[in-house]
Design an enzyme around this catalytic site. Structure first.
Site, mmCIF file in Angstrom:
data_model
loop_
_atom_site.group_PDB
_atom_site.id
_atom_site.type_symbol
_atom_site.label_atom_id
_atom_site.label_comp_id
_atom_site.label_asym_id
_atom_site.label_seq_id
_atom_site.Cartn_x
_atom_site.Cartn_y
_atom_site.Cartn_z
ATOM 1 N N ASP A 58 0.850 -1.190 0.000
ATOM 2 C CA ASP A 58 0.000 0.000 0.000
ATOM 3 C C ASP A 58 0.889 1.245 0.000
ATOM 4 O O ASP A 58 2.096 1.155 0.168
ATOM 5 C CB ASP A 58 -0.866 -0.062 1.269
ATOM 6 N N GLU B 111 2.448 4.815 -4.130
ATOM 7 C CA GLU B 111 2.341 5.718 -5.309
ATOM 8 C C GLU B 111 3.678 6.385 -5.620
ATOM 9 O O GLU B 111 3.908 6.666 -6.794
ATOM 10 C CB GLU B 111 1.251 6.747 -5.055
ATOM 11 N N ASP C 29 -8.958 4.040 -1.827
ATOM 12 C CA ASP C 29 -9.835 4.529 -0.750
ATOM 13 C C ASP C 29 -11.115 5.158 -1.263
ATOM 14 O O ASP C 29 -11.262 6.382 -1.348
ATOM 15 C CB ASP C 29 -9.066 5.526 0.119
HETATM 16 C C1 GLC Z 1 -4.489 3.415 2.972
HETATM 17 C C2 GLC Z 1 -5.044 2.208 2.232
HETATM 18 C C3 GLC Z 1 -6.056 1.498 3.082
HETATM 19 C C4 GLC Z 1 -5.410 1.109 4.408
HETATM 20 C C5 GLC Z 1 -4.816 2.319 5.100
HETATM 21 C C6 GLC Z 1 -4.033 1.957 6.359
HETATM 22 O O1 GLC Z 1 -5.471 4.360 3.155
HETATM 23 O O2 GLC Z 1 -5.583 2.552 0.996
HETATM 24 O O3 GLC Z 1 -6.567 0.380 2.423
HETATM 25 O O4 GLC Z 1 -6.340 0.502 5.235
HETATM 26 O O5 GLC Z 1 -3.959 3.005 4.221
HETATM 27 O O6 GLC Z 1 -3.005 1.093 6.091
#
Ligand code: GLC
Length: 799
Positions: free
Chosen positions: A405, A408, A483
């Site tokens: 995650d 980007e 998200d």
């Molecule tokens: C980001 C991700 C989400 C995750 C969060 C905490 O917002 O997109 O899926 O739960 O980070 O790790």
């Protein structure tokens, strides 16, 4: 007073007349008198690559997107020269190259123009960074439509829109917001019933204008790098998507459990809570395979560590979950906390693995752990090191999948949300700034993760999921749409995004079911599950800030609906697995928008909601509250309503009844849909009988079922089973021929055929040309029989 240099007034620069032509096997070089070189490579009769250099020489050729196994080879390549142009002819297409302007025009052999340059290639010098802004403009053809481009949260037909690609952490994004988490610079153009595709393989920020600025012009450009694009001709959208997917690759088959249901939340902790959630699934008999550990399992959000207060014995917890059929997936982010007592940080620092700013210091930015440095995943040595870090998580603790995650890469508290542009990257030995590496950073992280997870999971198959992606990421990882928000509009967005991703080469994709931010009503959650079970990746995830989002968090009615849809997904696993097989083997997207299904029917060109799940199931989610049904477009052909077996003729809009417990669902006539029994997790029960739902057709239809060991690599040695069916229906008879390939022996001995819509009453059954007594096939009413799995020809007839 002179305020402007000559350069500032140069503006757009253009190639001029061709002074040299050279052919080197499948590569054709055209050079203009002002030093522009156009290299056309013929990959196949219907696929070309166009590359332009502005100062006589090309930069070294390197791409992260292209798959090593892309197929190449053409049947014909001839070049003719006239006074005004060069003419390149393959077995499928003709390309004209204008001698005065270097503009090109591509047409089919009958002379119908498929794609033609308007201004064609042009460029502008970039004074701030050096190099050029490289540009291409094309003429928009009459009634042309545009599709593809990855995760764009906008109408599926991109005509009249401008979009750009710069992977971005876009929390709670909205409809039409752009860019989002993916950069997939690939689009499909459709006009005159034929389609082509363009993949602009340039990792800088790219922009695409689909007849937005000027009605008759489609253009694309990049902040740097080369004008370098691939052109694929259809004429079917399916062929274009196939060519693009072939070029950028497909994944290996994932373990079958990854196609089950997944439950996630930010975050389930401590250990007891995780176990409690898992137990509740089993107690309520709601099937589930995957359970997720979000960032709170770590010690101070340090990757590859555990919070021992919350998770005193992770290995035991993971084992307990495993005993109950759950696979644990853990999150890993790219930001490494700056902490001299943290081994991952120390190793990276000692080995010089972190990204650096233009003037030398390591790139610093805030993410969950606070101040972080970030490994340069575009460096192969760093990727190898990163892969090695997974040893403990996977090989010792038993984690089955990794969730990448914030790659980007996301940086907090800065307006750009990411690295400054001066950050340096290795780019596999082609050093560059973040302007060029930004869009591929996340993919290279997921790639390194994939290598590690694969190595330590062996002989089982790996599972990786990423948020950021560039074209080609699908070779390593699955993905989700980031998200989103618990609103009805986001249900619409998720539907469009998943269809769009599938025709953009990346099929293993899903949305955060129910919405990540905020909380859905029970009704919205139920409607979203009804859609989500028909997405290749099926996971509930939420931020956890606004309450619970488990299947039982609403009322009993919702729980029952959710259970029944998850059960349906588990029943459809062999169908889903076969879809995945076709995706990996034949580059066929797992989900197809209607325009992909029937491009000649112009009604499909602007449809967004309906899609084809696999080959033969039509799905259309209900996207409004309080609905008792909806209007939807049924594509041409004859369809069975899945719920009622009512047969309807497509090619028109229809009102379809769908109270809260129903999603409009149709099956193509002639289809044979395989089903397994409901299981609480993949592999829970041994499949004793394969169910085939057979939808009668007066005519011919083909179906198939792919099976193997559901994990591991034996299938690569031929241990798979591919059952191909040909169904032929006539007024008084139905013939099903079965051709089986592969040496895998399935656990069941018999196949139960459930007939839908048979127009006759069965009185005679022949198996492999020998008549068998009705008792031998356990005929139930007129609607089902049980036959040995090895049959090759089944002939039923009646009156
Ligand atoms: C980001 C991700 C989400 C995750 C969060 C905490 O917002 O997109 O899926 O739960 O980070 O790790």
């Amino acid at each position: 007073m002179i305020t402007n240099t000559e350069l500032e007034y140069k503006g757009n620069l253009y190639p001029n007349d061709i002074v040299d032509f050279r052919r080197d096997a499948e590569k054709l070089y055209f050079t203009t008198s002002n030093g522009v070189v156009l290299e056309i490579s013929v990959l196949r009769d219907s696929a070309f690559r166009f590359r332009y250099a502005t100062e006589n020489i090309f930069e070294p050729d390197f791409s992260y997107a292209i798959s090593e196994s892309a197929s190449i080879g053409y049947n014909k390549l001839e070049v003719e020269e006239t006074v005004t142009e060069y003419l390149i002819i393959t077995a499928k297409l003709k390309i004209l190259v204008d001698k005065r302007t270097l503009r090109i025009q591509i047409s089919d052999l009958e002379g119908t123009i498929i794609n033609e340059d308007e201004l064609g290639f042009h460029w502008e010098e970039n004074y701030q960074f050096g190099g050029n802004t490289v540009k291409m403009s094309k003429i928009t053809q009459n009634a042309e439509s545009f599709y593809g481009m990855g995760d764009k949260a906008t109408h599926s037909n991109l005509k009249g829109k401008r979009v750009n690609n710069w992977v971005t952490d876009q929390y709670a994004f909205s409809k039409d917001q752009d860019p989002l988490y993916k950069a997939i610079p690939f689009y499909i153009g459709l006009h005159n019933n034929s389609a082509y595709g363009i993949f602009f393989d340039n990792t800088f920020r790219t922009q695409f204008d689909f007849a937005h600025e000027r009605r008759n012009v489609t253009s694309f450009w990049a902040d740097g790098g080369e004008m370098n694009y691939y052109f694929f001709y259809g004429p079917k959208i399916a062929e274009v998507v196939n060519s693009y997917t072939d070029l950028t690759g497909t994944p290996e088959l994932p373990p079958m459990w990854t196609l089950g249901f997944h439950q996630s939340k930010w975050s389930y902790y401590p250990e007891n809570r995780v176990l409690e959630i898992a137990k509740k699934f089993r107690d309520l008999r709601i099937p589930c395979d995957g359970i997720y550990l979000d960032i709170d399992y770590m010690e101070g959000f340090r990757c590859f560590t555990w919070n021992k207060e919350y998770f005193p014995d992770p290995k035991k917890m993971v084992q307990d979950l495993k005993n109950d059929g759950f696979k644990t997936i853990a999150i890993i982010d790219p930001g490494i906390r700056i902490d001299k007592d943290y081994w991952v940080y120390q190793e990276a620092k000692d080995n010089d693995y972190f990204c650096k700013r233009g003037d030398g210091p390591a790139m610093r930015g805030k993410v969950w752990p606070g101040e972080c440095n970030f490994p340069d995943f575009t460096n192969p040595e760093v990727r190898e090191w990163w892969a090695g870090l997974y040893k403990e998580l996977i090989a010792e603790i038993g984690i089955k999948g990794v969730w990448n995650d914030m790659n980007e890469p996301a940086v907090m508290e800065v307006p750009t949300k990411t690295f400054p542009l001066d950050v340096r990257h290795d780019y596999d030995g082609h050093p560059c700034s973040h302007r060029k590496a930004h869009n591929v950073y996340g993919t290279q992280m997921a790639r390194a993760t994939y290598e590690g997870v694969k190595k330590f999971s062996f002989p089982k198959r790996p599972f990786v999921i990423t948020r950021a992606a560039y074209s080609g990421a699908q070779r390593y990882t699955s993905t989700w749409t980031g998200d989103n928000v618990a609103t009805w509009e986001h249900l619409w967005i998720a539907n469009v995004q998943i269809q769009r991703m599938c025709i953009s080469g990346m099929s293993f994709v899903g949305s955060d079911i129910g919405g990540f931010a905020e909380q859905p009503s029970g009704e919205l959650f139920a409607r979203w599950i009804q859609l989500g079970v028909f997405h290749p990746f099926c996971r509930v995830h939420s931020s956890g800030d606004h309450g619970d989002q488990e299947p039982w968090s609403f009322d009993d009615e919702v729980t029952d609906i959710v259970r029944s849809y998850i059960e349906l997904r588990y029943q459809l696993l062999p169908y889903l697995y076969t879809m995945f097989y076709r995706y990996t083997k034949e580059n066929v997207p797992m989900i197809k928008p209607l325009v992909h299904f029937d491009q000649e029917d112009h009604q499909t060109h602007f449809r967004t909601d309906e899609f084809i799940f696999g080959e033969q199931i039509l799905v259309c989610p209900v996207q409004e509250p309080n609905a008792q049904g909806r209007r939807m477009y049924i594509p041409r052909g004859t369809w069975y309503n899945y719920w009622t077996d009512e047969v309807i003729l497509g090619g028109m809009e229809k009102w379809v009844v769908a109270g809260l417990e129903k999603i409009p669902l149709f099956v193509k006539e002639g289809a044979m849909i395989p089903k397994y029994p409901v299981q609480q997790y993949v592999g829970e029960v041994e499949v004793k009988e394969l169910i085939m739902e057979v939808y009668y057709k007066n005519g011919v239809e083909r179906s198939s079922v792919y099976e193997d060991g559901q994990d591991g690599y034996d299938y690569k040695k031929g241990r798979f089973s591919l059952r191909n069916y040909k169904l032929t229906g006539r007024e008084n008879e139905l013939i099903i021929q079965q051709y089986k390939g592969g040496s895998y022996i399935s656990s069941y001995e018999t196949i139960k055929l459930n007939f839908h819509g048979l127009p006759f009453t069965i009185d005679t059954i022949e198996i492999d040309h020998v008549q068998v007594p009705i008792e031998a096939v356990q005929l139930e009413g007129n609607s089902s029989i049980v036959v040995d799995k090895g049959f090759t020809n089944l002939h039923i007839s009646g009156f």
